[in-house]
Motif scaffolding. Structure first.
Motif, PDB file in Angstrom:
ATOM      1  N   ILE A  32      18.771 -41.154  30.974  1.00 15.72           N
ATOM      2  CA  ILE A  32      19.286 -41.426  32.516  1.00 15.72           C
ATOM      3  C   ILE A  32      18.753 -42.283  32.998  1.00 15.72           C
ATOM      4  CG2 ILE A  32      19.094 -40.010  34.416  1.00 15.72           C
ATOM      5  CD1 ILE A  32      19.402 -37.369  32.725  1.00 15.72           C
ATOM      6  N   VAL A  33      16.892 -42.107  32.863  1.00 19.51           N
ATOM      7  CA  VAL A  33      16.159 -42.910  33.758  1.00 19.51           C
ATOM      8  C   VAL A  33      16.583 -44.713  33.439  1.00 19.51           C
ATOM      9  CG1 VAL A  33      14.220 -42.467  32.536  1.00 19.51           C
ATOM     10  CG2 VAL A  33      13.672 -43.432  34.324  1.00 19.51           C
ATOM     11  N   SER A  34      16.832 -44.935  32.065  1.00 19.71           N
ATOM     12  CA  SER A  34      17.374 -46.096  31.801  1.00 19.71           C
ATOM     13  C   SER A  34      18.405 -46.942  31.991  1.00 19.71           C
ATOM     14  CB  SER A  34      16.962 -46.395  30.035  1.00 19.71           C
ATOM     15  OG  SER A  34      17.979 -45.731  29.930  1.00 19.71           O
ATOM     16  N   GLY A  38      16.746 -49.910  39.015  1.00 14.40           N
ATOM     17  CA  GLY A  38      14.849 -50.504  40.051  1.00 14.40           C
ATOM     18  C   GLY A  38      14.231 -49.906  38.373  1.00 14.40           C
ATOM     19  N   PHE A  39      14.516 -48.521  37.736  1.00 12.51           N
ATOM     20  CA  PHE A  39      13.348 -49.025  36.846  1.00 12.51           C
ATOM     21  C   PHE A  39      13.588 -50.083  34.967  1.00 12.51           C
ATOM     22  CE2 PHE A  39      13.611 -47.350  31.850  1.00 12.51           C
ATOM     23  CZ  PHE A  39      12.336 -47.647  31.927  1.00 12.51           C
ATOM     24  N   VAL A  40      12.447 -50.107  34.708  1.00 16.18           N
ATOM     25  CA  VAL A  40      11.266 -51.230  34.121  1.00 16.18           C
ATOM     26  C   VAL A  40      11.712 -50.885  32.706  1.00 16.18           C
ATOM     27  CG1 VAL A  40      10.395 -52.846  34.320  1.00 16.18           C
ATOM     28  CG2 VAL A  40      10.763 -52.212  36.311  1.00 16.18           C
ATOM     29  N   SER A  41      10.709 -50.268  32.921  1.00 16.06           N
ATOM     30  CA  SER A  41      10.440 -50.063  31.106  1.00 16.06           C
ATOM     31  C   SER A  41       9.707 -48.786  31.240  1.00 16.06           C
ATOM     32  CB  SER A  41       9.201 -50.684  30.608  1.00 16.06           C
ATOM     33  OG  SER A  41       7.972 -51.196  31.424  1.00 16.06           O
ATOM     34  N   PHE A  58       8.157 -49.032  37.307  1.00 19.06           N
ATOM     35  CA  PHE A  58       9.635 -48.936  38.545  1.00 19.06           C
ATOM     36  C   PHE A  58       9.657 -49.994  39.454  1.00 19.06           C
ATOM     37  CE2 PHE A  58       9.484 -44.438  37.240  1.00 19.06           C
ATOM     38  CZ  PHE A  58      10.739 -43.940  36.950  1.00 19.06           C
ATOM     39  N   ALA A  59      10.867 -50.776  40.102  1.00 20.68           N
ATOM     40  CA  ALA A  59      10.547 -52.121  41.079  1.00 20.68           C
ATOM     41  C   ALA A  59      10.253 -52.012  42.027  1.00 20.68           C
ATOM     42  CB  ALA A  59      11.851 -52.268  40.420  1.00 20.68           C
ATOM     43  N   SER A  60      10.469 -50.650  42.695  1.00 21.85           N
ATOM     44  CA  SER A  60       9.779 -50.084  44.251  1.00 21.85           C
ATOM     45  C   SER A  60       9.538 -48.830  44.083  1.00 21.85           C
ATOM     46  CB  SER A  60      11.285 -50.708  44.618  1.00 21.85           C
ATOM     47  OG  SER A  60      12.274 -49.396  44.555  1.00 21.85           O
ATOM     48  N   GLU A  61       9.283 -48.489  44.977  1.00 19.69           N
ATOM     49  CA  GLU A  61       9.075 -46.586  45.466  1.00 19.69           C
ATOM     50  C   GLU A  61      10.735 -45.746  45.430  1.00 19.69           C
ATOM     51  OE1 GLU A  61       6.181 -45.514  48.347  1.00 19.69           O
ATOM     52  OE2 GLU A  61       5.658 -47.583  48.666  1.00 19.69           O
ATOM     53  N   GLU A  62      11.780 -47.267  46.250  1.00 23.42           N
ATOM     54  CA  GLU A  62      12.686 -46.377  46.178  1.00 23.42           C
ATOM     55  C   GLU A  62      13.318 -46.137  44.735  1.00 23.42           C
ATOM     56  OE1 GLU A  62      11.756 -48.322  49.821  1.00 23.42           O
ATOM     57  OE2 GLU A  62      11.380 -49.387  47.849  1.00 23.42           O
ATOM     58  N   ALA A  66      14.494 -42.102  43.643  1.00 24.82           N
ATOM     59  CA  ALA A  66      15.665 -41.658  42.640  1.00 24.82           C
ATOM     60  C   ALA A  66      15.772 -41.170  41.363  1.00 24.82           C
ATOM     61  CB  ALA A  66      16.763 -42.837  42.082  1.00 24.82           C
ATOM     62  N   TRP A  67      14.723 -41.753  40.486  1.00 27.79           N
ATOM     63  CA  TRP A  67      14.357 -40.704  39.376  1.00 27.79           C
ATOM     64  C   TRP A  67      13.497 -39.612  39.487  1.00 27.79           C
ATOM     65  CZ3 TRP A  67      15.268 -39.460  34.967  1.00 27.79           C
ATOM     66  CH2 TRP A  67      14.689 -38.959  33.557  1.00 27.79           C
ATOM     67  N   ARG A  68      12.831 -39.248  40.499  1.00 23.55           N
ATOM     68  CA  ARG A  68      12.341 -38.368  41.107  1.00 23.55           C
ATOM     69  C   ARG A  68      12.615 -37.033  41.579  1.00 23.55           C
ATOM     70  NH1 ARG A  68       9.610 -35.610  44.899  1.00 23.55           N
ATOM     71  NH2 ARG A  68      10.511 -36.386  46.327  1.00 23.55           N
ATOM     72  N   THR A  69      13.959 -37.368  42.296  1.00 23.89           N
ATOM     73  CA  THR A  69      14.757 -36.777  43.043  1.00 23.89           C
ATOM     74  C   THR A  69      16.371 -36.240  42.126  1.00 23.89           C
ATOM     75  OG1 THR A  69      15.880 -38.611  44.380  1.00 23.89           O
ATOM     76  CG2 THR A  69      13.758 -36.838  44.772  1.00 23.89           C
ATOM     77  N   HIS A  70      16.339 -36.968  40.907  1.00 27.67           N
ATOM     78  CA  HIS A  70      17.964 -36.541  40.072  1.00 27.67           C
ATOM     79  C   HIS A  70      17.455 -35.537  39.602  1.00 27.67           C
ATOM     80  CE1 HIS A  70      20.298 -37.175  36.418  1.00 27.67           C
ATOM     81  NE2 HIS A  70      20.458 -38.249  37.008  1.00 27.67           N
ATOM     82  N   PRO A  71      19.033 -34.897  40.259  1.00 23.45           N
ATOM     83  CA  PRO A  71      19.263 -33.004  39.722  1.00 23.45           C
ATOM     84  C   PRO A  71      18.887 -33.114  38.055  1.00 23.45           C
ATOM     85  CG  PRO A  71      20.666 -34.524  41.026  1.00 23.45           C
ATOM     86  CD  PRO A  71      19.964 -35.130  40.855  1.00 23.45           C
TER      87      PRO A  71
END
Length: 105
Positions: A32-34, A38-41, A58-62, A66-71
């Motif tokens: 999912i995260v990959s 904005g996911f880098v590695s 991650f490329a940014s806080e945003e 998005a990852w932190r809050t992914h259901p």
């Protein structure tokens, strides 16, 4: 990259935790995260004393948000705390300066 967000984590499995289920969920979370913008590695490192750290970029806080809050990630984090992890920490860091990359001929 200036503005990039780094997450450093060290999570210790509980005695008796299902390593197979933990690994299955880990593979699913990586899948999912990959694919998120904005996911880098992500990379893990093990020290001589046995401590293992995982570094997410991650490329940014945003992108991190998005990852932190992914259901599905939220549900998996709840399972991690309830079933898999005895202890650990996460550190969320923002890159304020970067030197390099550079090459020597």
């Amino acid at each position: 990259m200036i503005g990039e967000v780094i997450v450093i984590g060290d999570l210790q499995l509980r005695d008796g935790a299902s390593v197979d289920e933990h690994d299955r969920l880990g593979a699913r979370m990586y899948d999912i995260v990959s694919r998120l913008p904005g996911f880098v590695s992500v990379k893990s490192f093990k020290a001589d004393d046995g401590e293992e750290l995982t570094v997410f970029r991650f490329a940014s806080e945003e992108a991190l948000e998005a990852w932190r809050t992914h259901p599905e990630h939220v549900e998996t984090m709840k399972r991690g705390h309830a079933e898999f992890y005895a202890s650990g920490f996460l550190q969320i860091c923002k890159v304020i300066r970067e030197v390099g990359p550079f090459e020597h001929a």
